[in-house]
Write a protein that holds these residues in place. Sequence first.
Motif, short mmCIF file in Angstrom:
data_model
loop_
_atom_site.label_atom_id
_atom_site.label_comp_id
_atom_site.label_asym_id
_atom_site.label_seq_id
_atom_site.Cartn_x
_atom_site.Cartn_y
_atom_site.Cartn_z
N MET A 1 0.84 -1.18 0.00
CA MET A 1 0.00 0.00 0.00
C MET A 1 0.88 1.24 0.00
O MET A 1 1.89 1.29 0.68
N ALA A 2 0.43 2.25 -0.77
CA ALA A 2 1.17 3.51 -0.86
C ALA A 2 0.42 4.60 -0.10
O ALA A 2 -0.79 4.72 -0.21
N LYS A 3 1.17 5.39 0.66
CA LYS A 3 0.58 6.49 1.40
C LYS A 3 0.79 7.75 0.56
O LYS A 3 1.92 8.10 0.22
N ILE A 4 -0.33 8.43 0.21
CA ILE A 4 -0.27 9.60 -0.65
C ILE A 4 -1.09 10.75 -0.06
O ILE A 4 -1.95 10.53 0.80
N ILE A 5 -0.85 11.94 -0.57
CA ILE A 5 -1.62 13.13 -0.19
C ILE A 5 -2.34 13.61 -1.44
O ILE A 5 -1.70 13.88 -2.47
N LEU A 6 -3.66 13.70 -1.38
CA LEU A 6 -4.45 14.13 -2.52
C LEU A 6 -4.30 15.64 -2.72
O LEU A 6 -4.30 16.41 -1.76
N THR A 7 -4.20 16.07 -3.99
CA THR A 7 -4.11 17.49 -4.29
C THR A 7 -5.41 18.03 -4.88
O THR A 7 -5.59 19.24 -4.96
N THR A 8 -6.32 17.15 -5.30
CA THR A 8 -7.63 17.55 -5.81
C THR A 8 -8.67 16.56 -5.31
O THR A 8 -8.34 15.54 -4.71
N ASP A 9 -9.93 16.84 -5.60
CA ASP A 9 -11.00 15.90 -5.24
C ASP A 9 -10.89 14.66 -6.13
O ASP A 9 -10.77 14.78 -7.35
N VAL A 10 -10.91 13.50 -5.52
CA VAL A 10 -10.91 12.24 -6.26
C VAL A 10 -12.13 11.45 -5.79
O VAL A 10 -12.31 11.23 -4.58
N ALA A 11 -12.97 11.06 -6.74
CA ALA A 11 -14.21 10.36 -6.40
C ALA A 11 -13.93 9.10 -5.58
O ALA A 11 -13.01 8.34 -5.88
N ASN A 12 -14.72 8.90 -4.55
CA ASN A 12 -14.66 7.74 -3.66
C ASN A 12 -13.34 7.59 -2.92
O ASN A 12 -13.01 6.50 -2.46
N LEU A 13 -12.56 8.68 -2.85
CA LEU A 13 -11.28 8.58 -2.16
C LEU A 13 -11.09 9.72 -1.15
O LEU A 13 -10.74 9.47 0.00
N ALA A 40 3.35 10.88 0.06
CA ALA A 40 3.37 11.40 1.43
C ALA A 40 4.76 11.24 2.01
O ALA A 40 5.32 10.15 2.04
N SER A 41 5.33 12.35 2.45
CA SER A 41 6.61 12.36 3.14
C SER A 41 6.50 13.42 4.24
O SER A 41 5.53 14.16 4.29
N LYS A 42 7.51 13.50 5.08
CA LYS A 42 7.44 14.49 6.16
C LYS A 42 7.36 15.91 5.60
O LYS A 42 6.62 16.75 6.10
N GLY A 43 8.11 16.19 4.55
CA GLY A 43 8.09 17.52 3.94
C GLY A 43 6.75 17.79 3.27
O GLY A 43 6.22 18.90 3.33
N ALA A 44 6.21 16.77 2.60
CA ALA A 44 4.93 16.94 1.89
C ALA A 44 3.78 17.11 2.87
O ALA A 44 2.84 17.86 2.60
N GLU A 45 3.84 16.45 4.02
CA GLU A 45 2.78 16.57 5.01
C GLU A 45 2.70 17.98 5.58
O GLU A 45 1.64 18.44 5.98
N VAL A 48 0.33 20.21 3.48
CA VAL A 48 -1.10 19.88 3.45
C VAL A 48 -1.94 21.13 3.69
O VAL A 48 -2.94 21.35 2.99
N GLN A 49 -1.56 21.97 4.62
CA GLN A 49 -2.33 23.18 4.91
C GLN A 49 -2.34 24.12 3.71
O GLN A 49 -3.36 24.73 3.41
N THR A 50 -1.24 24.24 3.02
CA THR A 50 -1.17 25.09 1.83
C THR A 50 -2.10 24.56 0.74
O THR A 50 -2.81 25.33 0.10
N ILE A 51 -2.10 23.25 0.55
CA ILE A 51 -2.98 22.63 -0.44
C ILE A 51 -4.43 22.91 -0.10
O ILE A 51 -5.23 23.30 -0.96
N ARG A 52 -4.79 22.73 1.16
CA ARG A 52 -6.17 22.96 1.58
C ARG A 52 -6.58 24.42 1.42
O ARG A 52 -7.69 24.74 1.02
#
Length: 152
Positions: A1-13, A40-45, A48-52
Amino acid sequence: MAKIILTTDVANLGGPGDIVEVKDGYARNYLLPRGYAIVASKGAEKNVQTIRRTQETRRIRDLDHAKEVKNQLEQLGTVELVAKAAEGSKKLFGSVTTGDIVAAIKAAGGPLLDKRIIETGGHIKTVGKHQVSAKLHPTVEAGVRLEIKAGQ
């Protein structure tokens, strides 16, 4: 399994900024190449606030906000957009994209919209007046008059 951070809306995810686990192939072959997610990495996490925040500025929050944005769009009148066209011809080089339309609306003093809510009804490939719509809410749709002018 891969841990990722979504940058846009993805249906059912999930939505932008959500940290989710998906199968490796789905992340590697679909989400990451299309820019729907980042690894997802420590820097990318930390981002998250900027993306939101950036997604929140474009999002229509509720029915009242959709009606307010509709009024803003209707008060703009005709939005002008300059596109490359052959000299003396009405045919454009390429076509006008939804991103071009969103930029023209913003330049005309309108609200910042997400390009995915603009519906053109097909490719716009000619100079002249066109009608496009913005699906702001399931029950609210705003019409936008667009005038394409030839330019270089």
